[in-house]
Design a protein around this motif. Structure first.
Motif, PDB file in Angstrom:
ATOM      1  N   ASP A  22      -4.871   5.203  10.429  1.00 20.49           N
ATOM      2  CA  ASP A  22      -6.251   5.671  10.642  1.00 20.49           C
ATOM      3  C   ASP A  22      -7.276   4.740   9.995  1.00 20.49           C
ATOM      4  O   ASP A  22      -8.433   4.702  10.416  1.00 20.49           O
ATOM      5  CB  ASP A  22      -6.429   7.072  10.049  1.00 20.49           C
ATOM      6  N   LEU A  23      -6.861   4.027   8.949  1.00 16.65           N
ATOM      7  CA  LEU A  23      -7.761   3.100   8.254  1.00 16.65           C
ATOM      8  C   LEU A  23      -6.914   2.003   7.601  1.00 16.65           C
ATOM      9  O   LEU A  23      -5.919   2.298   6.944  1.00 16.65           O
ATOM     10  CB  LEU A  23      -8.575   3.826   7.181  1.00 16.65           C
ATOM     11  N   LEU A  24      -7.333   0.772   7.828  1.00 12.78           N
ATOM     12  CA  LEU A  24      -6.661  -0.378   7.213  1.00 12.78           C
ATOM     13  C   LEU A  24      -7.581  -0.957   6.146  1.00 12.78           C
ATOM     14  O   LEU A  24      -8.716  -1.331   6.444  1.00 12.78           O
ATOM     15  CB  LEU A  24      -6.349  -1.424   8.287  1.00 12.78           C
ATOM     16  N   ILE A  25      -7.108  -1.001   4.895  1.00 11.84           N
ATOM     17  CA  ILE A  25      -7.879  -1.599   3.804  1.00 11.84           C
ATOM     18  C   ILE A  25      -7.208  -2.911   3.427  1.00 11.84           C
ATOM     19  O   ILE A  25      -6.045  -2.934   2.991  1.00 11.84           O
ATOM     20  CB  ILE A  25      -7.963  -0.663   2.583  1.00 11.84           C
ATOM     21  N   ILE A  26      -7.934  -4.011   3.612  1.00  8.22           N
ATOM     22  CA  ILE A  26      -7.408  -5.355   3.360  1.00  8.22           C
ATOM     23  C   ILE A  26      -8.083  -5.888   2.105  1.00  8.22           C
ATOM     24  O   ILE A  26      -9.311  -5.943   2.030  1.00  8.22           O
ATOM     25  CB  ILE A  26      -7.691  -6.279   4.556  1.00  8.22           C
ATOM     26  N   MET A  27      -7.286  -6.301   1.117  1.00 10.62           N
ATOM     27  CA  MET A  27      -7.865  -6.717  -0.165  1.00 10.62           C
ATOM     28  C   MET A  27      -7.215  -7.999  -0.701  1.00 10.62           C
ATOM     29  O   MET A  27      -5.991  -8.122  -0.714  1.00 10.62           O
ATOM     30  CB  MET A  27      -7.702  -5.601  -1.202  1.00 10.62           C
ATOM     31  N   GLY A  28      -8.067  -8.929  -1.113  1.00 14.52           N
ATOM     32  CA  GLY A  28      -7.595 -10.096  -1.850  1.00 14.52           C
ATOM     33  C   GLY A  28      -6.708 -11.044  -1.075  1.00 14.52           C
ATOM     34  O   GLY A  28      -5.814 -11.664  -1.649  1.00 14.52           O
ATOM     35  N   THR A  29      -6.938 -11.179   0.216  1.00  7.86           N
ATOM     36  CA  THR A  29      -6.139 -12.118   1.008  1.00  7.86           C
ATOM     37  C   THR A  29      -7.038 -12.900   1.951  1.00  7.86           C
ATOM     38  O   THR A  29      -8.017 -12.374   2.481  1.00  7.86           O
ATOM     39  CB  THR A  29      -5.047 -11.392   1.811  1.00  7.86           C
ATOM     40  N   SER A  30      -6.692 -14.164   2.151  1.00 14.08           N
ATOM     41  CA  SER A  30      -7.452 -15.030   3.052  1.00 14.08           C
ATOM     42  C   SER A  30      -7.072 -14.809   4.503  1.00 14.08           C
ATOM     43  O   SER A  30      -7.701 -15.345   5.412  1.00 14.08           O
ATOM     44  CB  SER A  30      -7.207 -16.502   2.687  1.00 14.08           C
ATOM     45  N   LEU A  31      -6.006 -14.025   4.743  1.00 14.52           N
ATOM     46  CA  LEU A  31      -5.490 -13.780   6.087  1.00 14.52           C
ATOM     47  C   LEU A  31      -5.209 -15.089   6.828  1.00 14.52           C
ATOM     48  O   LEU A  31      -5.506 -15.254   8.004  1.00 14.52           O
ATOM     49  CB  LEU A  31      -6.461 -12.920   6.900  1.00 14.52           C
ATOM     50  N   GLN A  32      -4.593 -16.039   6.091  1.00 13.74           N
ATOM     51  CA  GLN A  32      -4.266 -17.331   6.684  1.00 13.74           C
ATOM     52  C   GLN A  32      -2.775 -17.504   6.929  1.00 13.74           C
ATOM     53  O   GLN A  32      -2.372 -18.399   7.661  1.00 13.74           O
ATOM     54  CB  GLN A  32      -4.760 -18.472   5.770  1.00 13.74           C
ATOM     55  N   VAL A  33      -1.953 -16.687   6.280  1.00 16.16           N
ATOM     56  CA  VAL A  33      -0.509 -16.866   6.376  1.00 16.16           C
ATOM     57  C   VAL A  33       0.072 -15.897   7.394  1.00 16.16           C
ATOM     58  O   VAL A  33      -0.094 -14.686   7.275  1.00 16.16           O
ATOM     59  CB  VAL A  33       0.166 -16.656   4.998  1.00 16.16           C
ATOM     60  N   GLN A  34       0.745 -16.459   8.389  1.00 18.04           N
ATOM     61  CA  GLN A  34       1.392 -15.629   9.406  1.00 18.04           C
ATOM     62  C   GLN A  34       2.851 -15.366   9.017  1.00 18.04           C
ATOM     63  O   GLN A  34       3.438 -16.154   8.294  1.00 18.04           O
ATOM     64  CB  GLN A  34       1.350 -16.351  10.772  1.00 18.04           C
ATOM     65  N   PRO A  35       3.455 -14.269   9.476  1.00 14.78           N
ATOM     66  CA  PRO A  35       2.868 -13.277  10.383  1.00 14.78           C
ATOM     67  C   PRO A  35       2.066 -12.190   9.676  1.00 14.78           C
ATOM     68  O   PRO A  35       1.558 -11.287  10.326  1.00 14.78           O
ATOM     69  CB  PRO A  35       4.102 -12.686  11.052  1.00 14.78           C
ATOM     70  N   PHE A  36       1.937 -12.264   8.355  1.00 11.13           N
ATOM     71  CA  PHE A  36       1.210 -11.220   7.627  1.00 11.13           C
ATOM     72  C   PHE A  36      -0.207 -11.070   8.160  1.00 11.13           C
ATOM     73  O   PHE A  36      -0.714  -9.956   8.321  1.00 11.13           O
ATOM     74  CB  PHE A  36       1.186 -11.564   6.132  1.00 11.13           C
TER      75      PHE A  36
END
Length: 360
Positions: free
Chosen positions: A216-230
């Protein structure tokens, strides 16, 4: 464009329905309080642990990769590459000694995730971190997907062996300056963290398929979202990013038709993504305050840190007592030896006197 948008929305399960009243932290808090938000997933990276004293990877001056010159690596990432590790394990274990779990305390952000669990709202926490601080904060195996592995267990690198070792065994090896070798086959033993060139845990993929459709809600914290597949774990629900900068932007081509997993904070079509630019701890405190949880969160942090400090002091006292006991035992043994030598000397002296008497 409308046709493509509808087609991809149905195919990917992206409804485009606006759930948040406003794209702000207040809007997220209102949604959580509405009763409609029952399954929250947290995605976290190195940024949630920097306030504990653990460096992130990519910050220009303070990041881990910027401070690895002393290990004489061909390039910074080599320290986490499996082929390099098998030939040159020394740099990794030297770094592990500096960053080993147990030397740091969980942060406000870690305890905020624990509070979500206590409130019955946490579906799962997906972590890129290997520092085990989520576990220290109170998350258990079922609550946690350690996408990049963990120090919690270790295995022999030999595919023919794969003997498992626990955290205490590995800690003893690392802090005695020994390169950990398998008791069974003498091959290297590596903590179960995912190196470049290794597969992510199977549980990462099986849980992802079950969890994200129900999120229902995704909280994304402290990541550059550059590494796949994460970085691809973005879901189709409202999303809150708490980070020092915006991350995870949408692919420009897919953005034209308002699909794709990338974050959209600022366009005219934005409807579900919120960016709160701050440290992870400050962002969690701000959200907790809006939810009426701030005092509870601060009390949890204080209480748990006091427990950790007390345990550390107790262990230090026990170690000091053990060392003192060994020292006293050593003195006693030395005293006994000296006493024995003295008695032996007296006996020898007595023999000599007796011999003189016989001669006389």
């Amino acid at each position: 464009v409308d046709f493509l948008r509808n087609l991809f929305s149905k195919t990917l399960g992206i409804s485009g329905e606006k759930v948040l009243d406003e794209l702000t932290l207040e809007g997220v808090a209102s949604y959580i309080q509405s009763g409609k938000c029952k399954n929250i997933i947290c995605m976290v990276g190195a940024g949630i642990s920097t306030s504990a004293g653990i460096p992130d990877f990519r910050s220009p001056d303070t990041g881990l990769y910027a401070n690895l010159q002393k290990y004489n690596l061909p390039y910074p990432e080599a320290i986490f590459q499996i082929d390099y590790f098998k030939k040159h394990p020394e740099p990794f274990f030297a770094l592990a000694r500096e960053l080993y779990p147990g030397q740091f305390k969980p942060t406000v952000c870690h305890y905020f995730i624990k509070l979500l669990k206590d409130k019955g709202l946490l579906k799962r926490c997906y972590s890129q971190n290997i520092d085990t601080l989520e576990r220290v904060a109170g998350l258990e195996g079922e609550d946690l997907i350690e996408a990049h592995g963990t120090f919690y267990t270790s295995h022999c690198v030999s595919f023919m062996c794969r003997k498992e070792y626990d955290l205490d065994w590995m800690k003893e090896k690392i802090f005695s300056d020994d390169i950990p070798k398998c008791d069974k086959c003498s091959n290297l033993v590596k903590p179960d963290i995912v190196f470049f060139g290794e597969n992510l845990p199977k549980r990462f993929f099986t849980s992802m398929a079950m969890d994200f459709p129900r999120c229902d809600l995704l909280i994304i914290m402290g990541t550059s979202l550059q590494v796949q597949p994460f970085a691809a774990l973005v879901g189709s629900c409202p999303r809150l990013l708490i980070n020092l900068e915006k991350a995870g932007g949408a692919d420009p081509l897919l953005g034209i038709i308002s699909i794709g997993g990338g974050m959209d904070f600022d366009s005219a079509k934005a409807y579900r993504d919120v960016a709160h630019i701050s440290t992870c701890d400050d962002g969690c405190l701000a959200l907790a305050e809006l939810l009426g949880w701030k005092a509870e969160l601060e009390e949890m942090v204080k209480r748990e840190h006091e427990k950790i400090n007390s345990k550390a002091e107790e262990e230090q006292t026990n170690q000091s007592s053990g060392a003192a006991g060994k020292a006293e035992s050593g003195k006693a043994e030395s005293g006994k030896a000296e006493s024995g030598m003295a008695e032996s000397g007296m006996a020898e002296s007595g023999k000599a006197e007796s011999g003189k008497a016989e001669v006389e």
